[in-house]
Design an enzyme around this catalytic site. Sequence first.
Site, short mmCIF file in Angstrom:
data_model
loop_
_atom_site.label_atom_id
_atom_site.label_comp_id
_atom_site.label_asym_id
_atom_site.label_seq_id
_atom_site.Cartn_x
_atom_site.Cartn_y
_atom_site.Cartn_z
N GLN A 174 0.89 -1.16 0.00
CA GLN A 174 0.00 0.00 0.00
C GLN A 174 0.93 1.22 0.00
O GLN A 174 1.51 1.55 1.02
CB GLN A 174 -0.91 -0.02 1.24
CG GLN A 174 -1.64 1.27 1.53
CD GLN A 174 -2.53 1.74 0.38
OE1 GLN A 174 -3.17 0.95 -0.29
NE2 GLN A 174 -2.55 3.05 0.12
N GLN A 176 0.33 4.57 -1.15
CA GLN A 176 -0.16 5.92 -0.85
C GLN A 176 -0.17 6.12 0.66
O GLN A 176 -0.57 5.20 1.38
CB GLN A 176 -1.57 6.11 -1.40
CG GLN A 176 -1.98 7.57 -1.44
CD GLN A 176 -3.43 7.77 -1.94
OE1 GLN A 176 -4.23 6.85 -1.92
NE2 GLN A 176 -3.74 8.95 -2.39
N GLY A 303 -10.81 0.98 2.42
CA GLY A 303 -11.90 0.36 1.68
C GLY A 303 -11.36 -0.18 0.36
O GLY A 303 -11.59 -1.32 -0.01
N GLY A 304 -10.64 0.69 -0.31
CA GLY A 304 -10.06 0.28 -1.58
C GLY A 304 -8.88 1.16 -1.91
O GLY A 304 -8.71 2.23 -1.32
N MET A 305 -8.06 0.70 -2.84
CA MET A 305 -6.96 1.51 -3.33
C MET A 305 -6.95 1.40 -4.84
O MET A 305 -6.94 0.29 -5.39
CB MET A 305 -5.64 1.03 -2.72
CG MET A 305 -4.43 1.82 -3.20
SD MET A 305 -4.50 3.58 -2.71
CE MET A 305 -3.58 4.32 -4.08
N GLU A 306 -6.93 2.57 -5.47
CA GLU A 306 -7.18 2.66 -6.91
C GLU A 306 -5.98 2.28 -7.77
O GLU A 306 -5.73 2.94 -8.77
CB GLU A 306 -7.64 4.08 -7.24
CG GLU A 306 -6.60 5.20 -6.96
CD GLU A 306 -6.67 5.81 -5.58
OE1 GLU A 306 -7.19 5.13 -4.66
OE2 GLU A 306 -6.23 6.95 -5.40
N HIS A 330 -16.19 4.16 -6.73
CA HIS A 330 -15.17 5.11 -6.30
C HIS A 330 -13.79 4.75 -6.87
O HIS A 330 -13.12 5.58 -7.48
CB HIS A 330 -15.11 5.16 -4.76
CG HIS A 330 -14.13 6.13 -4.22
ND1 HIS A 330 -14.48 7.40 -3.80
CD2 HIS A 330 -12.79 6.05 -4.05
CE1 HIS A 330 -13.41 8.04 -3.38
NE2 HIS A 330 -12.36 7.25 -3.52
N GLU A 331 -13.39 3.50 -6.67
CA GLU A 331 -12.05 3.11 -7.16
C GLU A 331 -11.99 3.18 -8.68
O GLU A 331 -10.97 3.59 -9.25
CB GLU A 331 -11.67 1.71 -6.66
CG GLU A 331 -11.73 1.52 -5.14
CD GLU A 331 -11.05 2.63 -4.34
OE1 GLU A 331 -10.10 3.26 -4.85
OE2 GLU A 331 -11.48 2.90 -3.20
N HIS A 334 -11.51 6.72 -9.93
CA HIS A 334 -10.11 7.18 -9.83
C HIS A 334 -9.33 6.96 -11.13
O HIS A 334 -8.29 7.59 -11.34
CB HIS A 334 -9.39 6.45 -8.70
CG HIS A 334 -9.47 7.14 -7.37
ND1 HIS A 334 -9.07 8.45 -7.20
CD2 HIS A 334 -9.85 6.70 -6.15
CE1 HIS A 334 -9.23 8.79 -5.92
NE2 HIS A 334 -9.72 7.75 -5.26
N GLU A 353 -9.55 13.11 -4.57
CA GLU A 353 -10.65 12.49 -3.82
C GLU A 353 -11.99 13.22 -3.97
O GLU A 353 -13.04 12.59 -3.97
CB GLU A 353 -10.27 12.36 -2.35
CG GLU A 353 -9.07 11.45 -2.11
CD GLU A 353 -9.25 10.02 -2.61
OE1 GLU A 353 -10.38 9.65 -2.97
OE2 GLU A 353 -8.25 9.28 -2.66
N ASP A 408 -0.83 10.61 6.26
CA ASP A 408 -1.71 9.56 6.80
C ASP A 408 -2.42 10.01 8.08
O ASP A 408 -3.49 9.51 8.41
CB ASP A 408 -0.91 8.29 7.15
CG ASP A 408 -0.31 7.66 5.91
OD1 ASP A 408 -0.84 7.88 4.83
OD2 ASP A 408 0.70 6.94 6.08
N TYR A 416 -12.68 14.39 0.49
CA TYR A 416 -13.67 13.57 -0.20
C TYR A 416 -15.01 14.29 -0.33
O TYR A 416 -15.44 14.69 -1.40
CB TYR A 416 -13.90 12.25 0.56
CG TYR A 416 -12.70 11.33 0.60
CD1 TYR A 416 -12.67 10.19 -0.20
CD2 TYR A 416 -11.61 11.58 1.43
CE1 TYR A 416 -11.59 9.32 -0.17
CE2 TYR A 416 -10.53 10.72 1.45
CZ TYR A 416 -10.51 9.59 0.66
OH TYR A 416 -9.44 8.75 0.68
N ARG A 590 -9.93 -2.82 8.61
CA ARG A 590 -10.21 -1.63 7.81
C ARG A 590 -10.40 -0.45 8.76
O ARG A 590 -11.30 -0.44 9.59
CB ARG A 590 -11.48 -1.88 6.98
CG ARG A 590 -11.81 -0.73 6.06
CD ARG A 590 -13.06 -1.04 5.27
NE ARG A 590 -13.53 0.11 4.55
CZ ARG A 590 -14.73 0.21 3.99
NH1 ARG A 590 -15.56 -0.82 4.06
NH2 ARG A 590 -15.09 1.31 3.36
ZN LIG Z 1 -10.34 7.62 -3.26
#
Ligand SMILES: [Zn+2]
Length: 635
Positions: A174, A176, A303-306, A330-331, A334, A353, A408, A416, A590
């Site tokens: 991960q 980002q 939740g997710g990473m694009e 959402h992803e 992106h 975002e 972070d 968002y 999460r």
């Molecule tokens: Zn996002």
Amino acid sequence: MSKHSFSLLFASIFLLSACSNDSSNSTNALDATSEIETSVLSDRSIKVGIDYHSQSNPEQVLVTHVSLDLTVDFESKTLSGTAELEYNKQNPSADTLILDTKELTINRISNDQGELSFTLDNDGSILGSALRISLPETGNKVLINYTTSPQASGVQWLTPAQTAGGEHPFLFTQAQATHARSFIPLQDSPQVRVTYDATIRTPKDLIAVMSASNDPNAERDGVYEFNMPQAIPSYLIALAVGDLQFKAMGERTGVYAESYILDAAAAEFADTESMLIATEERYGPYSWDRYDLLILPPSFPFGGMENPRLSFITPTVIAGDKSLVSLIAHELAHSWSGNTVTNATWRDLWLNEGFTTYLTYRIMEIVYGTDRYNMEAVLGYQDLEADIERLDSSDQILAIDLRGRDPDDVFSNIPYEKGALFLREIEHAVGRDNFDRFLTEYFKKYAFKSITTDQFITHLSSTLLVEHSDKLNIERVNQWIFEAGIPENAPMPESDAFSLVDTARSNFLDGSLVASDIETNNWTVHQWLYFLNNMPEKLSVENLTSLDESFSLTTSKNNEIAHSWLLISVRNWYEPALPRLYEYLTTIGRNKLVKPLYRELSLTEKGKELGRKAFAQAKPGYHPLTVKANEGFVE
Ligand SMILES: [Zn+2]
């Protein structure tokens, strides 16, 4: 942006920064000159476009391609091998390439002429350690032989017991915001775009996938080749290794997952192809060839990473009824805002975002209808209001000042939901078709570029602000971007489907309606969330018990509903739900779902004790980001 214009811009910025008092260990802007013209409302000491979160020197020597050859070792929890970096000298007399690293062991650096000398800063700050490589006069490649740390902040190593499948180990990265440097030495700034290729060597029973071209039919021989021909920022480089299977969902869409959840994931996310087509119809062609999903273990902190071509997705949204699939929208969105048009620095995160959240609502409306759009918008607005209540005013600003801070640590709904609300206001002012046209042009104009907030304002000023000068003005735009809170008269999402929920809740609370008589048969998950999230702080034991007995909330299989109910249960110390709370905290990592629970638990002594116990048990399986975000609540 072509390399040609890159070098011109960098040359001019180099002159600018040489006479500024900016610290030399920050990456320079693509277009720092815009600061002087437009950033009148932000703190003058912030250099617009300067990446305060990278120590690299792309304005001098720009890395353009990364070629990886890495071996995955689950025993030692390390990635080791080589990264070959191709570079262009922006300044012909530059003799040092500076890269970002974090807890990497650098074994050797060479080029085709022999060994190269280097120094590695001994620095434990959030930025990591700058790696300074002495460059010869000629040549354009360096080969770095290195090993990652078992504690690398961007890599999570899971034992078989820590995965939901339980049989094979799992690894995922991960990157980002600033964690790519913990597994690759590179210029770790969103304004540096690279193409990459990779050879990944794994144990034979596992396969590797990346944010690149993936071959679902690759032979399982422990050696996997990847290629990402489009230039991407470093935070989008991603790798996962596990016992993965593939299932197609549509012509260009499919899902990778451990076999225990493969079919459920493919069914839950079956509308991904429709979402892709809907987004293309509105906002222009998809630029990334395939769009696949990778389902991660429950410890995935987001939740997710694009990650381009292969979004990384938490399994916690697989609810069995598609109720939480806005995450996929959402992803996917992106792929336009974020991956194609990228924020130049983390101060500009709202460009990624906010635009993506706005697109998410629109995609959900096209695929699932206006009722759902309205409900999700109201819930999003309520999340935003809750954050505004909690955050310092300086953290409520879209173009946030992150100097000296870890991005972070500042994660909130502001970039968002506030970003999306701002765009919704523009949409209402100029009309939906006009705004869609604007967005399509914006995605086209800035495709494969990294831009600042100020560049966006300049673009807006020469387009919509001129074309619709009777409806939009720069003062309002600046208020949205540079001031705290939600501007007065901002659009307020509303949902008819929620009005009847409000009525039911108030009748229940004033005693005129018992829980078992509330008509909930046709309620959607969103209505349930709205019902629970808007309960008063304090509820009586009788009310809690009757709600739980009537609707089995403690045993809800929907992770979002369970979350809302558990939060209520902690607030009111509703004991029958506490075992479920414990199980929830020790099986899900999460952050969005566990952090509010740990925060609420930390407010009382007995809560803290329970939180401490759950955290101690869960910690070995939590991602480093989840540990960091919650350890303060259990001290
Ligand atoms: Zn996002």
